[in-house]
Design a protein around this motif. Structure first.
Motif, mmCIF file in Angstrom:
data_model
loop_
_atom_site.group_PDB
_atom_site.id
_atom_site.type_symbol
_atom_site.label_atom_id
_atom_site.label_comp_id
_atom_site.label_asym_id
_atom_site.label_seq_id
_atom_site.Cartn_x
_atom_site.Cartn_y
_atom_site.Cartn_z
ATOM 1 N N ALA A 113 27.912 -1.302 -41.223
ATOM 2 C CA ALA A 113 26.867 -2.191 -40.684
ATOM 3 C C ALA A 113 26.605 -1.886 -39.212
ATOM 4 C CB ALA A 113 27.268 -3.649 -40.873
ATOM 5 N N LEU A 114 27.682 -1.665 -38.456
ATOM 6 C CA LEU A 114 27.512 -1.326 -37.042
ATOM 7 C C LEU A 114 26.808 0.015 -36.878
ATOM 8 C CD1 LEU A 114 30.950 -2.548 -35.681
ATOM 9 C CD2 LEU A 114 28.700 -3.457 -35.050
ATOM 10 N N LEU A 115 27.170 0.989 -37.702
ATOM 11 C CA LEU A 115 26.527 2.299 -37.617
ATOM 12 C C LEU A 115 25.058 2.228 -38.039
ATOM 13 C CD1 LEU A 115 29.383 4.581 -38.978
ATOM 14 C CD2 LEU A 115 28.642 4.328 -36.611
ATOM 15 N N LEU A 116 24.740 1.346 -38.961
ATOM 16 C CA LEU A 116 23.355 1.205 -39.396
ATOM 17 C C LEU A 116 22.487 0.487 -38.360
ATOM 18 C CD1 LEU A 116 23.783 0.457 -43.204
ATOM 19 C CD2 LEU A 116 22.930 2.552 -42.136
ATOM 20 N N CYS A 117 23.108 -0.116 -37.352
ATOM 21 C CA CYS A 117 22.352 -0.751 -36.263
ATOM 22 C C CYS A 117 21.800 0.273 -35.272
ATOM 23 C CB CYS A 117 23.226 -1.756 -35.519
ATOM 24 S SG CYS A 117 23.576 -3.234 -36.459
ATOM 25 N N GLU A 118 22.296 1.492 -35.345
ATOM 26 C CA GLU A 118 21.869 2.534 -34.408
ATOM 27 C C GLU A 118 20.344 2.728 -34.376
ATOM 28 O OE1 GLU A 118 23.922 4.633 -32.517
ATOM 29 O OE2 GLU A 118 25.894 4.195 -33.331
ATOM 30 N N PRO A 119 19.662 2.810 -35.533
ATOM 31 C CA PRO A 119 18.210 3.025 -35.480
ATOM 32 C C PRO A 119 17.448 1.887 -34.795
ATOM 33 C CG PRO A 119 19.038 3.544 -37.662
ATOM 34 C CD PRO A 119 20.165 2.910 -36.894
ATOM 35 N N LEU A 120 18.035 0.699 -34.758
ATOM 36 C CA LEU A 120 17.357 -0.410 -34.072
ATOM 37 C C LEU A 120 17.173 -0.124 -32.584
ATOM 38 C CD1 LEU A 120 19.107 -3.465 -35.767
ATOM 39 C CD2 LEU A 120 16.838 -2.518 -36.242
ATOM 40 N N LEU A 121 18.086 0.646 -32.016
ATOM 41 C CA LEU A 121 17.969 1.007 -30.601
ATOM 42 C C LEU A 121 16.676 1.770 -30.342
ATOM 43 C CD1 LEU A 121 21.626 2.235 -29.999
ATOM 44 C CD2 LEU A 121 20.642 0.049 -29.279
ATOM 45 N N GLU A 122 16.356 2.695 -31.235
ATOM 46 C CA GLU A 122 15.146 3.497 -31.057
ATOM 47 C C GLU A 122 13.900 2.642 -31.241
ATOM 48 O OE1 GLU A 122 18.023 4.890 -32.536
ATOM 49 O OE2 GLU A 122 18.115 5.662 -30.492
ATOM 50 N N VAL A 123 13.962 1.700 -32.172
ATOM 51 C CA VAL A 123 12.819 0.800 -32.379
ATOM 52 C C VAL A 123 12.586 -0.028 -31.118
ATOM 53 C CG1 VAL A 123 11.972 -1.165 -33.724
ATOM 54 C CG2 VAL A 123 13.110 0.746 -34.880
ATOM 55 N N VAL A 124 13.668 -0.530 -30.530
ATOM 56 C CA VAL A 124 13.535 -1.320 -29.298
ATOM 57 C C VAL A 124 12.934 -0.464 -28.185
ATOM 58 C CG1 VAL A 124 14.861 -2.466 -27.467
ATOM 59 C CG2 VAL A 124 15.366 -2.952 -29.872
ATOM 60 N N LEU A 125 13.428 0.758 -28.025
ATOM 61 C CA LEU A 125 12.900 1.642 -26.979
ATOM 62 C C LEU A 125 11.431 1.959 -27.228
ATOM 63 C CD1 LEU A 125 13.356 3.313 -24.453
ATOM 64 C CD2 LEU A 125 14.174 5.177 -25.913
ATOM 65 N N LEU A 126 11.067 2.202 -28.477
ATOM 66 C CA LEU A 126 9.669 2.487 -28.803
ATOM 67 C C LEU A 126 8.774 1.299 -28.476
ATOM 68 C CD1 LEU A 126 7.680 4.502 -30.093
ATOM 69 C CD2 LEU A 126 8.201 3.460 -32.293
ATOM 70 N N GLY A 181 7.403 10.130 -21.598
ATOM 71 C CA GLY A 181 7.699 11.357 -22.337
ATOM 72 C C GLY A 181 9.171 11.471 -22.663
ATOM 73 N N LEU A 182 10.019 11.128 -21.700
ATOM 74 C CA LEU A 182 11.456 11.175 -21.926
ATOM 75 C C LEU A 182 11.869 10.190 -23.019
ATOM 76 C CD1 LEU A 182 14.213 12.312 -21.081
ATOM 77 C CD2 LEU A 182 14.330 10.513 -19.344
ATOM 78 N N ALA A 183 11.232 9.028 -23.049
ATOM 79 C CA ALA A 183 11.535 8.049 -24.106
ATOM 80 C C ALA A 183 11.189 8.629 -25.475
ATOM 81 C CB ALA A 183 10.773 6.748 -23.856
ATOM 82 N N ALA A 184 10.040 9.277 -25.589
ATOM 83 C CA ALA A 184 9.644 9.879 -26.862
ATOM 84 C C ALA A 184 10.626 10.985 -27.259
ATOM 85 C CB ALA A 184 8.224 10.437 -26.765
ATOM 86 N N VAL A 185 11.022 11.798 -26.299
ATOM 87 C CA VAL A 185 11.971 12.881 -26.577
ATOM 88 C C VAL A 185 13.331 12.304 -26.983
ATOM 89 C CG1 VAL A 185 13.243 14.790 -25.505
ATOM 90 C CG2 VAL A 185 10.780 14.563 -25.146
ATOM 91 N N TYR A 186 13.777 11.263 -26.311
ATOM 92 C CA TYR A 186 15.049 10.627 -26.654
ATOM 93 C C TYR A 186 15.020 10.111 -28.091
ATOM 94 C CZ TYR A 186 18.944 7.447 -26.853
ATOM 95 O OH TYR A 186 20.093 6.807 -27.252
ATOM 96 N N ILE A 187 13.934 9.437 -28.454
ATOM 97 C CA ILE A 187 13.816 8.910 -29.815
ATOM 98 C C ILE A 187 13.806 10.065 -30.818
ATOM 99 C CG2 ILE A 187 12.282 7.683 -31.413
ATOM 100 C CD1 ILE A 187 11.424 5.967 -28.951
ATOM 101 N N GLY A 188 13.056 11.108 -30.522
ATOM 102 C CA GLY A 188 13.004 12.264 -31.411
ATOM 103 C C GLY A 188 14.360 12.906 -31.601
ATOM 104 N N PHE A 189 15.095 13.062 -30.509
ATOM 105 C CA PHE A 189 16.407 13.687 -30.600
ATOM 106 C C PHE A 189 17.391 12.803 -31.348
ATOM 107 C CE2 PHE A 189 16.475 17.225 -27.252
ATOM 108 C CZ PHE A 189 15.218 17.638 -27.652
ATOM 109 N N THR A 190 17.283 11.508 -31.189
ATOM 110 C CA THR A 190 18.170 10.614 -31.926
ATOM 111 C C THR A 190 17.862 10.667 -33.418
ATOM 112 O OG1 THR A 190 18.337 9.173 -30.005
ATOM 113 C CG2 THR A 190 19.019 8.251 -32.100
#
Length: 179
Positions: free
Chosen positions: A35-48, A66-75
């Motif tokens: 459950a904790l590991l599945l929370c990881e994608p929520l971080l990218e949604v918040v940043l987006l 641009g850095l935010a988009a790259v960070y999300i892409g890399f994650t």
């Protein structure tokens, strides 16, 4: 604010990873760890969402967006591989799991491995390119999108570098030395 969010998401990524693996192997609570590991994608949604809100409220599109988009892409492209890598090592070290599989060193198997790595990096770059293009369209023609286009160029270069590396292992496979 965007850079602070990116740093916060990166820190939260590693905290959630450590907490998830700690719960899974240290506390012997695999469901809680998952459950904790599945929370990881929520971080990218918040940043987006934060990035979109910043642009919506008149934030000038610059290198931070641009850095935010790259960070999300890399994650998206590399996050699963990073979690799997850490999971294998923690399982081996603390839960008696098998030793982590090392990448092949020679021949065709190494070339296949390098193409898989290149595919992950390419996915990361394509996601970043897509988000950058969406931001460019969101800002519109009257906005300054030069920094976002510069990030796009970097992503294309990164794809090219990864393809060249993988291709070099295909064309010039590393061979085991004869003794």
């Amino acid at each position: 604010m965007i850079v602070t969010m990116i740093v916060g998401c990166e820190v939260a990524f590693w905290v959630l990873l450590a907490a998830g693996l700690g719960a899974r192997y240290g506390l012997r609570m695999p469901r809680t760890g998952l459950a904790l590991l599945l929370c990881e994608p929520l971080l990218e949604v918040v940043l987006l969402v934060v990035t979109a809100i910043d642009l919506k409220h008149g934030g000038r599109a610059d290198w931070r967006h641009g850095l935010a988009a790259v960070y999300i892409g890399f994650t998206v492209g590399l996050g699963h591989a990073t979690i799997s890598w850490a999971d294998a090592r923690v399982a081996h070290r603390f839960a008696g799991g098998p030793p982590p599989v090392r990448p092949p060193r020679y021949g065709r198997a190494r070339a296949v491995h390098e193409w898989r790595v290149a595919a992950r990096w390419t996915l990361a770059c394509v996601v970043a390119l897509t988000l950058l293009q969406a931001a460019i369209w969101y800002v519109g023609a009257d906005g300054d999108t030069g920094s976002l286009r510069a990030w796009q160029l970097r992503m294309v270069w990164l794809i090219g570098i990864n393809v060249v590396i993988a291709g070099s292992y295909t064309l010039f496979p590393k061979r085991k030395r004869a003794r």
